[in-house]
Design a protein around this motif. Sequence first.
Motif, PDB file in Angstrom:
ATOM      1  N   LEU A 180       0.833  -1.208   0.000  1.00 45.91           N
ATOM      2  CA  LEU A 180       0.000   0.000   0.000  1.00 45.91           C
ATOM      3  C   LEU A 180       0.865   1.254   0.000  1.00 45.91           C
ATOM      4  N   PHE A 181       1.833   1.312   0.887  1.00 44.21           N
ATOM      5  CA  PHE A 181       2.681   2.501   0.975  1.00 44.21           C
ATOM      6  C   PHE A 181       3.521   2.675  -0.290  1.00 44.21           C
ATOM      7  N   THR A 182       3.972   1.570  -0.866  1.00 46.44           N
ATOM      8  CA  THR A 182       4.748   1.664  -2.107  1.00 46.44           C
ATOM      9  C   THR A 182       3.908   2.263  -3.225  1.00 46.44           C
ATOM     10  N   VAL A 183       2.695   1.745  -3.390  1.00 51.01           N
ATOM     11  CA  VAL A 183       1.806   2.249  -4.438  1.00 51.01           C
ATOM     12  C   VAL A 183       1.420   3.706  -4.157  1.00 51.01           C
ATOM     13  N   SER A 184       1.086   4.010  -2.909  1.00 45.74           N
ATOM     14  CA  SER A 184       0.687   5.374  -2.556  1.00 45.74           C
ATOM     15  C   SER A 184       1.812   6.367  -2.805  1.00 45.74           C
ATOM     16  N   GLY A 185       3.046   5.959  -2.491  1.00 47.91           N
ATOM     17  CA  GLY A 185       4.192   6.835  -2.736  1.00 47.91           C
ATOM     18  C   GLY A 185       4.368   7.133  -4.211  1.00 47.91           C
ATOM     19  N   MET A 186       4.202   6.115  -5.053  1.00 42.08           N
ATOM     20  CA  MET A 186       4.318   6.320  -6.495  1.00 42.08           C
ATOM     21  C   MET A 186       3.202   7.231  -7.011  1.00 42.08           C
ATOM     22  N   VAL A 187       1.979   7.010  -6.518  1.00 46.13           N
ATOM     23  CA  VAL A 187       0.845   7.833  -6.943  1.00 46.13           C
ATOM     24  C   VAL A 187       1.065   9.290  -6.555  1.00 46.13           C
ATOM     25  N   MET A 188       1.542   9.532  -5.327  1.00 45.36           N
ATOM     26  CA  MET A 188       1.753  10.906  -4.884  1.00 45.36           C
ATOM     27  C   MET A 188       2.874  11.572  -5.663  1.00 45.36           C
ATOM     28  N   ALA A 189       3.889  10.815  -6.065  1.00 46.17           N
ATOM     29  CA  ALA A 189       4.958  11.381  -6.903  1.00 46.17           C
ATOM     30  C   ALA A 189       4.388  11.832  -8.247  1.00 46.17           C
ATOM     31  N   LEU A 190       3.487  11.047  -8.807  1.00 46.48           N
ATOM     32  CA  LEU A 190       2.846  11.426 -10.065  1.00 46.48           C
ATOM     33  C   LEU A 190       1.962  12.658  -9.877  1.00 46.48           C
ATOM     34  N   VAL A 191       1.277  12.730  -8.735  1.00 52.05           N
ATOM     35  CA  VAL A 191       0.419  13.886  -8.449  1.00 52.05           C
ATOM     36  C   VAL A 191       1.254  15.159  -8.345  1.00 52.05           C
ATOM     37  N   VAL A 192       2.381  15.085  -7.657  1.00 51.58           N
ATOM     38  CA  VAL A 192       3.261  16.252  -7.536  1.00 51.58           C
ATOM     39  C   VAL A 192       3.748  16.697  -8.911  1.00 51.58           C
ATOM     40  N   ALA A 193       4.174  15.739  -9.717  1.00 49.34           N
ATOM     41  CA  ALA A 193       4.668  16.076 -11.059  1.00 49.34           C
ATOM     42  C   ALA A 193       3.576  16.711 -11.908  1.00 49.34           C
ATOM     43  N   ALA A 194       2.334  16.203 -11.766  1.00 48.86           N
ATOM     44  CA  ALA A 194       1.244  16.702 -12.593  1.00 48.86           C
ATOM     45  C   ALA A 194       0.741  18.063 -12.139  1.00 48.86           C
ATOM     46  N   THR A 195       0.727  18.291 -10.817  1.00 52.99           N
ATOM     47  CA  THR A 195       0.133  19.532 -10.303  1.00 52.99           C
ATOM     48  C   THR A 195       1.149  20.647 -10.074  1.00 52.99           C
ATOM     49  N   ARG A 196       2.379  20.295  -9.743  1.00 49.17           N
ATOM     50  CA  ARG A 196       3.395  21.308  -9.445  1.00 49.17           C
ATOM     51  C   ARG A 196       4.533  21.326 -10.450  1.00 49.17           C
ATOM     52  N   GLY A 197       4.593  20.323 -11.312  1.00 46.92           N
ATOM     53  CA  GLY A 197       5.660  20.261 -12.292  1.00 46.92           C
ATOM     54  C   GLY A 197       6.893  19.552 -11.752  1.00 46.92           C
ATOM     55  N   PRO A 198       7.748  19.047 -12.636  1.00 40.78           N
ATOM     56  CA  PRO A 198       8.949  18.321 -12.198  1.00 40.78           C
ATOM     57  C   PRO A 198       9.871  19.139 -11.295  1.00 40.78           C
ATOM     58  N   ARG A 199       9.851  20.474 -11.453  1.00 36.53           N
ATOM     59  CA  ARG A 199      10.738  21.310 -10.638  1.00 36.53           C
ATOM     60  C   ARG A 199      10.362  21.269  -9.160  1.00 36.53           C
ATOM     61  N   ALA A 200       9.160  20.810  -8.845  1.00 39.50           N
ATOM     62  CA  ALA A 200       8.756  20.720  -7.441  1.00 39.50           C
ATOM     63  C   ALA A 200       9.655  19.760  -6.666  1.00 39.50           C
ATOM     64  N   PHE A 201      10.178  18.760  -7.360  1.00 43.21           N
ATOM     65  CA  PHE A 201      11.047  17.794  -6.677  1.00 43.21           C
ATOM     66  C   PHE A 201      12.354  18.449  -6.237  1.00 43.21           C
ATOM     67  N   LEU A 202      12.751  19.525  -6.928  1.00 43.96           N
ATOM     68  CA  LEU A 202      13.935  20.255  -6.497  1.00 43.96           C
ATOM     69  C   LEU A 202      13.690  20.931  -5.151  1.00 43.96           C
ATOM     70  N   ARG A 203      12.439  21.358  -4.916  1.00 41.92           N
ATOM     71  CA  ARG A 203      12.086  21.949  -3.626  1.00 41.92           C
ATOM     72  C   ARG A 203      12.063  20.901  -2.525  1.00 41.92           C
ATOM     73  N   LEU A 204      11.707  19.669  -2.875  1.00 46.45           N
ATOM     74  CA  LEU A 204      11.661  18.605  -1.874  1.00 46.45           C
ATOM     75  C   LEU A 204      13.061  18.123  -1.497  1.00 46.45           C
ATOM     76  N   GLY A 205      13.989  18.204  -2.438  1.00 49.19           N
ATOM     77  CA  GLY A 205      15.322  17.641  -2.240  1.00 49.19           C
ATOM     78  C   GLY A 205      16.025  18.050  -0.962  1.00 49.19           C
ATOM     79  N   PRO A 206      16.093  19.359  -0.637  1.00 47.70           N
ATOM     80  CA  PRO A 206      16.822  19.768   0.566  1.00 47.70           C
ATOM     81  C   PRO A 206      16.216  19.246   1.872  1.00 47.70           C
ATOM     82  N   HIS A 207      14.977  18.767   1.810  1.00 49.19           N
ATOM     83  CA  HIS A 207      14.290  18.321   3.023  1.00 49.19           C
ATOM     84  C   HIS A 207      14.215  16.801   3.112  1.00 49.19           C
ATOM     85  N   TRP A 208      15.084  16.109   2.367  1.00 50.52           N
ATOM     86  CA  TRP A 208      14.941  14.667   2.281  1.00 50.52           C
ATOM     87  C   TRP A 208      15.180  13.966   3.614  1.00 50.52           C
ATOM     88  N   LYS A 209      16.057  14.501   4.463  1.00 48.23           N
ATOM     89  CA  LYS A 209      16.329  13.829   5.743  1.00 48.23           C
ATOM     90  C   LYS A 209      15.102  13.858   6.653  1.00 48.23           C
TER      91      LYS A 209
END
Length: 281
Positions: A180-209
Amino acid sequence: METSVFLAVMAAAALHAGWNALLKIGLDRFLTACLIQIAAGAVALCTLPFVAFPQAAAWPWIALSALLHIGYNSFLARAYQYGDLGQVYPISRGSSPLLVALLSVTLLADSLTAGQWLGLLTLVAGIWLMALRGSQRAAALNAPMLFSALMTACFIAGYTLSDAVGARHNQDALSYSMWLFTVSGMVMALVVAATRGPRAFLRLGPHWKGGLAGGALSLAAYSIVIWAMTQAPVALVSALRESSVLFALLIGSLWLKESLPAIRLLACGLILFGMLVMKLA
């Protein structure tokens, strides 16, 4: 409710409060929720070689839960645009056990005794008291915040019931949780890409820890809850899970030196009484 299940849900509540307190990381609420879910999915992905593949009957519920989490994250982020944490969190989390209880006794084979209903309603009343009167000054409720918080509660109830049914069909709570968590994580990654664009992942990067730590705690907390729902009535597990507000209050008092007005202590007393009644009933 058996003592082992009760203590396990209490541990899950503490973990839930812990990762919520951990996540003041400078992102907006929606991206923060997405970061946690993506990170939890990454942790779960690493466990898949060690758990069984879910049974066919579990997959529709995994898919439904992943979709319901999108609605949950969206309405939660919207609620925080109109209200603060002290109101949105208790209203959304405190309302969902009532919905779960009503739906679980109607749609599932679960049943509650009069004493268990008393305990559940008392616990929910304590959470609502904390939401409405628990701060130094009670902020007025506004319609957009209330609507969004209650919609959040509906989505919480939806994915809670979905996961209870899915885990019971799967007959392996750990396998169900990790997939469940694996699938949900993939779905949310797609949602972020679709709604905020690929550059949103650059904003997430510094907060990975912080995201990874929060994701791991979230994964552990909800996996325990999913297991507990295969051992006890869903309504009781759902209500006890929301005792996380007590642990959040304790964290705020000990670490953040927040005050504890008398009305908050009364609310805590109601929540503890409700928990005790549900345990003994």
